[in-house]
Scaffold this motif. Structure first.
Motif, short mmCIF file in Angstrom:
data_model
loop_
_atom_site.label_atom_id
_atom_site.label_comp_id
_atom_site.label_asym_id
_atom_site.label_seq_id
_atom_site.Cartn_x
_atom_site.Cartn_y
_atom_site.Cartn_z
N VAL A 58 -10.84 -0.58 1.29
CA VAL A 58 -10.87 -0.67 -0.17
C VAL A 58 -9.80 -1.63 -0.66
O VAL A 58 -10.05 -2.48 -1.53
N GLU A 59 -8.60 -1.52 -0.10
CA GLU A 59 -7.51 -2.44 -0.48
C GLU A 59 -7.87 -3.88 -0.13
O GLU A 59 -7.63 -4.80 -0.91
N TRP B 170 0.86 -1.18 0.00
CA TRP B 170 0.00 0.00 0.00
C TRP B 170 0.90 1.23 0.00
O TRP B 170 1.63 1.46 0.96
N ILE C 205 -17.19 -2.54 -4.39
CA ILE C 205 -15.84 -2.64 -4.96
C ILE C 205 -15.45 -4.10 -5.11
O ILE C 205 -14.91 -4.50 -6.14
N ALA D 5 -15.68 -3.75 6.73
CA ALA D 5 -16.39 -2.47 6.59
C ALA D 5 -17.09 -2.09 7.89
O ALA D 5 -17.08 -0.92 8.28
N ALA E 213 -10.90 -5.11 0.18
CA ALA E 213 -11.96 -5.55 -0.74
C ALA E 213 -11.37 -6.02 -2.06
O ALA E 213 -11.76 -7.06 -2.59
N ARG E 214 -10.44 -5.26 -2.59
CA ARG E 214 -9.80 -5.65 -3.86
C ARG E 214 -9.02 -6.95 -3.71
O ARG E 214 -9.10 -7.83 -4.56
N GLU F 83 -20.07 0.28 0.20
CA GLU F 83 -19.14 0.60 -0.88
C GLU F 83 -18.04 -0.46 -1.02
O GLU F 83 -17.68 -0.84 -2.12
N ALA F 84 -17.54 -0.96 0.10
CA ALA F 84 -16.49 -1.98 0.04
C ALA F 84 -16.99 -3.24 -0.68
O ALA F 84 -16.26 -3.85 -1.48
N GLU G 86 -14.49 -5.82 -8.69
CA GLU G 86 -13.15 -6.38 -8.85
C GLU G 86 -13.19 -7.88 -9.07
O GLU G 86 -12.42 -8.42 -9.85
N ARG H 94 -10.58 3.79 5.75
CA ARG H 94 -11.37 3.68 4.52
C ARG H 94 -10.49 3.15 3.38
O ARG H 94 -10.92 2.31 2.60
N ARG H 95 -9.28 3.67 3.28
CA ARG H 95 -8.36 3.20 2.24
C ARG H 95 -8.05 1.72 2.44
O ARG H 95 -7.98 0.96 1.49
#
Length: 194
Positions: free
Chosen positions: A44-45, A29, A147, A122, A47-48, A143-144, A151, A40-41
């Motif tokens: 997202v990471e 990261w 995503i 989340a 989730a991906r 949102e997660a 993905e 939050r970042r």
């Protein structure tokens, strides 16, 4: 997730901060691990990572016990317990690890398990940011998870096209260019045959 369940916000924050710092130190990261939006970042990471991991498992016919209880899968979707991994030559949807059925997943359930793990992350982030521990169901469409879904769908098609023999650059062109519709038709046909 024990600290989330127990409502131990400070301990959970220290754990999250450790994950973030480790991922930053490892070069995974690239963003500032002390940024105000770091949680939050991170989600997202995560989730991906879980989406890509689950898609690769599905396309490669690999069974992995994805219930995240701290000894099978890391926060970045890395495997730490290879004893619960099985790879099949053909799609084997009914296989479950040698345990009682309620614990183990099969190939068809892995995506949902990975997505659920993202959902809990989340929930943890929301708890860290607000101090409120809202019901987990609230995060089913967060949102997660959106995503994660995007993905996953993209990665599973990348894997499929790679299995057909396309190079990485051709795969990306096929997924974003005028061939996208043809890829979808081919992938849909393949799933029916599979």
């Amino acid at each position: 997730f024990l600290w989330l369940k127990q409502g131990e916000r400070e301990t959970l924050a220290r754990g999250f901060d450790l994950i973030i710092q480790r991922q930053h130190d490892n070069g995974t990261w690239a963003w500032n691990p002390r940024s105000p939006d770091r949680y939050r970042r991170a989600v997202v990471e995560i989730a991906r990572s879980f989406a890509q991991f689950a898609a690769r498992l599905e396309r490669r016919y690999i069974f992995a016990w994805l219930d995240w209880d701290g000894d099978n899968v890391l926060a970045n979707a890395g495997i730490i317990d290879y004893g619960s991994i099985r790879q099949f030559g053909l799609r084997h949807d009914q296989y479950r690890y040698d345990d009682v059925e309620r614990f183990s997943t099969n190939l068809n359930e892995q995506r949902g398990k990975a997505r659920f793990t993202v959902q809990v992350f989340a929930q943890a982030v929301e708890f860290l940011e607000t101090g409120r521990k809202d019901n987990l169901e609230k995060f089913a469409t967060c949102e997660a998870n959106r995503i994660f879904d995007r993905e996953f769908d993209l990665e599973i098609r990348r894997e499929f096209l790679a299995q057909l023999g396309l190079e990485a650059s051709d795969i990306e062109t096929s997924l974003t260019g005028t061939l996208k519709r043809a890829v979808e038709a081919l992938y849909s046909s393949f799933l029916k045959v599979e």
